[in-house]
Motif scaffolding. Structure first.
Motif, PDB file in Angstrom:
ATOM      1  N   CYS A   1      54.057 -36.169  87.067  1.00 23.94           N
ATOM      2  CA  CYS A   1      53.264 -37.377  86.841  1.00 23.94           C
ATOM      3  C   CYS A   1      54.181 -38.590  86.687  1.00 23.94           C
ATOM      4  CB  CYS A   1      52.393 -37.206  85.602  1.00 23.94           C
ATOM      5  SG  CYS A   1      51.533 -38.721  85.125  1.00 23.94           S
ATOM      6  N   PRO A   2      53.933 -39.675  87.405  1.00 23.38           N
ATOM      7  CA  PRO A   2      54.768 -40.870  87.237  1.00 23.38           C
ATOM      8  C   PRO A   2      54.513 -41.580  85.909  1.00 23.38           C
ATOM      9  CG  PRO A   2      53.038 -41.266  88.837  1.00 23.38           C
ATOM     10  CD  PRO A   2      52.955 -39.828  88.463  1.00 23.38           C
ATOM     11  N   GLY A   3      53.424 -41.249  85.231  1.00 23.67           N
ATOM     12  CA  GLY A   3      53.122 -41.889  83.952  1.00 23.67           C
ATOM     13  C   GLY A   3      53.880 -41.276  82.795  1.00 23.67           C
ATOM     14  N   CYS A   4      53.828 -39.936  82.679  1.00 25.78           N
ATOM     15  CA  CYS A   4      54.468 -39.268  81.533  1.00 25.78           C
ATOM     16  C   CYS A   4      55.700 -38.469  81.940  1.00 25.78           C
ATOM     17  CB  CYS A   4      53.464 -38.368  80.823  1.00 25.78           C
ATOM     18  SG  CYS A   4      52.823 -37.018  81.840  1.00 25.78           S
ATOM     19  N   ALA A   5      56.020 -38.426  83.230  1.00 29.97           N
ATOM     20  CA  ALA A   5      57.181 -37.711  83.761  1.00 29.97           C
ATOM     21  C   ALA A   5      57.161 -36.229  83.409  1.00 29.97           C
ATOM     22  CB  ALA A   5      58.479 -38.362  83.308  1.00 29.97           C
ATOM     23  N   ALA A   6      55.982 -35.670  83.248  1.00 32.03           N
ATOM     24  CA  ALA A   6      55.836 -34.239  82.972  1.00 32.03           C
ATOM     25  C   ALA A   6      54.992 -33.618  84.079  1.00 32.03           C
ATOM     26  CB  ALA A   6      55.174 -34.024  81.614  1.00 32.03           C
ATOM     27  N   GLY A   7      55.260 -32.385  84.390  1.00 35.13           N
ATOM     28  CA  GLY A   7      54.519 -31.703  85.440  1.00 35.13           C
ATOM     29  C   GLY A   7      53.509 -30.707  84.922  1.00 35.13           C
ATOM     30  N   GLU A   8      53.628 -30.318  83.650  1.00 36.96           N
ATOM     31  CA  GLU A   8      52.740 -29.265  83.138  1.00 36.96           C
ATOM     32  C   GLU A   8      51.299 -29.726  82.962  1.00 36.96           C
ATOM     33  OE1 GLU A   8      54.823 -31.111  79.586  1.00 36.96           O
ATOM     34  OE2 GLU A   8      55.512 -30.231  81.452  1.00 36.96           O
ATOM     35  N   HIS A   9      51.062 -31.035  82.940  1.00 34.57           N
ATOM     36  CA  HIS A   9      49.701 -31.549  82.755  1.00 34.57           C
ATOM     37  C   HIS A   9      49.053 -31.947  84.086  1.00 34.57           C
ATOM     38  CE1 HIS A   9      50.300 -31.568  78.465  1.00 34.57           C
ATOM     39  NE2 HIS A   9      51.448 -32.214  78.628  1.00 34.57           N
ATOM     40  N   ALA A  10      49.787 -31.848  85.179  1.00 33.45           N
ATOM     41  CA  ALA A  10      49.289 -32.281  86.491  1.00 33.45           C
ATOM     42  C   ALA A  10      48.669 -31.121  87.252  1.00 33.45           C
ATOM     43  CB  ALA A  10      50.429 -32.891  87.292  1.00 33.45           C
ATOM     44  N   LEU A  11      47.572 -31.403  87.907  1.00 34.63           N
ATOM     45  CA  LEU A  11      46.947 -30.421  88.785  1.00 34.63           C
ATOM     46  C   LEU A  11      46.291 -31.155  89.944  1.00 34.63           C
ATOM     47  CD1 LEU A  11      43.638 -29.084  87.315  1.00 34.63           C
ATOM     48  CD2 LEU A  11      44.960 -30.740  86.085  1.00 34.63           C
ATOM     49  N   PRO A  12      46.106 -30.468  91.081  1.00 36.11           N
ATOM     50  CA  PRO A  12      45.497 -31.132  92.239  1.00 36.11           C
ATOM     51  C   PRO A  12      44.106 -31.667  91.905  1.00 36.11           C
ATOM     52  CG  PRO A  12      46.472 -29.038  92.879  1.00 36.11           C
ATOM     53  CD  PRO A  12      46.509 -29.095  91.384  1.00 36.11           C
ATOM     54  N   VAL A  13      43.754 -32.774  92.521  1.00 30.82           N
ATOM     55  CA  VAL A  13      42.467 -33.419  92.266  1.00 30.82           C
ATOM     56  C   VAL A  13      41.299 -32.463  92.498  1.00 30.82           C
ATOM     57  CG1 VAL A  13      40.902 -35.238  93.099  1.00 30.82           C
ATOM     58  CG2 VAL A  13      43.284 -35.770  92.586  1.00 30.82           C
ATOM     59  N   PRO A  14      41.262 -31.653  93.585  1.00 32.64           N
ATOM     60  CA  PRO A  14      40.118 -30.740  93.747  1.00 32.64           C
ATOM     61  C   PRO A  14      39.959 -29.783  92.558  1.00 32.64           C
ATOM     62  CG  PRO A  14      41.321 -30.908  95.809  1.00 32.64           C
ATOM     63  CD  PRO A  14      42.132 -31.615  94.766  1.00 32.64           C
ATOM     64  N   GLU A  15      41.083 -29.280  92.046  1.00 33.82           N
ATOM     65  CA  GLU A  15      41.009 -28.382  90.889  1.00 33.82           C
ATOM     66  C   GLU A  15      40.558 -29.128  89.641  1.00 33.82           C
ATOM     67  OE1 GLU A  15      44.554 -26.077  90.208  1.00 33.82           O
ATOM     68  OE2 GLU A  15      44.802 -25.714  92.363  1.00 33.82           O
ATOM     69  N   ALA A  16      41.020 -30.357  89.485  1.00 28.87           N
ATOM     70  CA  ALA A  16      40.623 -31.157  88.320  1.00 28.87           C
ATOM     71  C   ALA A  16      39.121 -31.410  88.331  1.00 28.87           C
ATOM     72  CB  ALA A  16      41.377 -32.477  88.306  1.00 28.87           C
ATOM     73  N   LEU A  17      38.548 -31.613  89.500  1.00 27.62           N
ATOM     74  CA  LEU A  17      37.105 -31.861  89.582  1.00 27.62           C
ATOM     75  C   LEU A  17      36.290 -30.588  89.388  1.00 27.62           C
ATOM     76  CD1 LEU A  17      36.877 -34.485  92.442  1.00 27.62           C
ATOM     77  CD2 LEU A  17      36.612 -34.840  89.996  1.00 27.62           C
ATOM     78  N   GLU A  18      36.859 -29.434  89.746  1.00 26.51           N
ATOM     79  CA  GLU A  18      36.136 -28.175  89.542  1.00 26.51           C
ATOM     80  C   GLU A  18      35.871 -27.926  88.071  1.00 26.51           C
ATOM     81  OE1 GLU A  18      38.123 -24.911  91.427  1.00 26.51           O
ATOM     82  OE2 GLU A  18      37.964 -25.834  93.404  1.00 26.51           O
ATOM     83  N   ASP A  19      36.842 -28.195  87.232  1.00 27.91           N
ATOM     84  CA  ASP A  19      36.681 -28.011  85.797  1.00 27.91           C
ATOM     85  C   ASP A  19      37.011 -29.338  85.128  1.00 27.91           C
ATOM     86  OD1 ASP A  19      36.290 -27.047  83.305  1.00 27.91           O
ATOM     87  OD2 ASP A  19      38.014 -25.696  83.283  1.00 27.91           O
ATOM     88  N   ALA A  20      36.098 -30.288  85.256  1.00 29.10           N
ATOM     89  CA  ALA A  20      36.329 -31.650  84.776  1.00 29.10           C
ATOM     90  C   ALA A  20      36.589 -31.697  83.278  1.00 29.10           C
ATOM     91  CB  ALA A  20      35.148 -32.541  85.141  1.00 29.10           C
ATOM     92  N   ALA A  21      35.938 -30.841  82.503  1.00 30.90           N
ATOM     93  CA  ALA A  21      36.132 -30.868  81.041  1.00 30.90           C
ATOM     94  C   ALA A  21      37.560 -30.456  80.684  1.00 30.90           C
ATOM     95  CB  ALA A  21      35.131 -29.950  80.367  1.00 30.90           C
ATOM     96  N   ALA A  22      38.066 -29.378  81.299  1.00 27.90           N
ATOM     97  CA  ALA A  22      39.420 -28.904  80.980  1.00 27.90           C
ATOM     98  C   ALA A  22      40.483 -29.871  81.504  1.00 27.90           C
ATOM     99  CB  ALA A  22      39.641 -27.521  81.562  1.00 27.90           C
ATOM    100  N   ALA A  23      40.160 -30.577  82.582  1.00 29.53           N
ATOM    101  CA  ALA A  23      41.134 -31.498  83.169  1.00 29.53           C
ATOM    102  C   ALA A  23      41.018 -32.897  82.577  1.00 29.53           C
ATOM    103  CB  ALA A  23      40.937 -31.556  84.682  1.00 29.53           C
ATOM    104  N   ALA A  24      40.162 -33.085  81.604  1.00 31.45           N
ATOM    105  CA  ALA A  24      39.975 -34.383  80.941  1.00 31.45           C
ATOM    106  C   ALA A  24      39.586 -35.472  81.939  1.00 31.45           C
ATOM    107  CB  ALA A  24      41.227 -34.768  80.156  1.00 31.45           C
ATOM    108  N   VAL A  25      38.662 -35.144  82.823  1.00 30.92           N
ATOM    109  CA  VAL A  25      38.153 -36.116  83.786  1.00 30.92           C
ATOM    110  C   VAL A  25      36.770 -36.546  83.305  1.00 30.92           C
ATOM    111  CG1 VAL A  25      37.551 -36.565  86.180  1.00 30.92           C
ATOM    112  CG2 VAL A  25      39.396 -34.982  85.662  1.00 30.92           C
TER     113      VAL A  25
END
Length: 193
Positions: free
Chosen positions: A5-29
């Motif tokens: 992530c260019p914002g926090c420079a961490a990779g463990e919180h990043a996931l592809p957008v399609p996956e983030a939308l599948e589980d919006a609650a877990a991905a904080a969307v």
């Protein structure tokens, strides 16, 4: 592929957008962000418009028919002095002309609609191909659960492309379309969210 992530420079919180939308609650969307992160809409058919020539022919036929019907209801008093063929032509002429114009309007309408359908099929074919390209770009985007921003890692948009800045959800569709998002960085170089 693991993206940083260019914002926090961490990779463990990043996931592809399609996956983030599948589980919006877990991905904080949140719902407004999810609406912006949604895939590009599929193109739909547009109605085939009526030809102007058809409208003109139908209006002229209707007016001619009106004049013919009025002529049949109020015949010329001197009509009895003419022969039978003339009287028949005078009385039926107001019906035959509009029938010919109506037939011509139907023919023009058929040809016009056929051409319109062909143009619409070609437009849809081009739009579907464009959507496939957009879907590929959309799938390459990432979402950071921690920062709640979208981004494209380096090389995601095309080989050798630089990483995008952290994008607020409302700027993500512009990046998918390939136009970038004006205002994603301020004058001081800070990312605007």
């Amino acid at each position: 592929m693991n993206a940083v992530c260019p914002g926090c420079a961490a990779g463990e919180h990043a996931l592809p957008v399609p996956e983030a939308l599948e589980d919006a609650a877990a991905a904080a969307v949140d719902p407004p962000a999810a609406a912006h992160l949604a895939p590009p809409p599929a193109p739909g058919p547009q109605p085939v418009r009526e030809s102007a020539a058809v409208v003109v022919l139908v209006v002229v036929a209707a007016l001619w028919l009106l004049v013919g019907v009025l002529g049949m209801l109020h015949p010329d008093p001197d009509l009895h002095r003419h022969d039978d063929a003339y009287r028949a032509g005078h009385l039926l002429g107001g019906l035959v002309g509009p029938a010919v114009l109506t037939a011509a309007a139907l023919l023009v309408r058929t040809v016009s609609r056929r051409r319109g359908r062909r143009r619409e099929e070609e437009r849809l074919r081009v739009q579907h191909a464009r959507r496939q390209d957009l879907m590929q770009r959309w799938r390459r985007g990432w979402w950071c659960r921690r920062c709640r921003v979208a981004f494209f890692p380096s090389g995601a948009l095309h080989p050798g492309s630089p990483a995008s800045p952290a994008l607020a959800a409302q700027h993500y569709p512009a990046w998918v379309l390939g136009v970038g998002a004006p205002g994603t960085r301020g004058e001081d170089g800070q990312v605007l969210l």
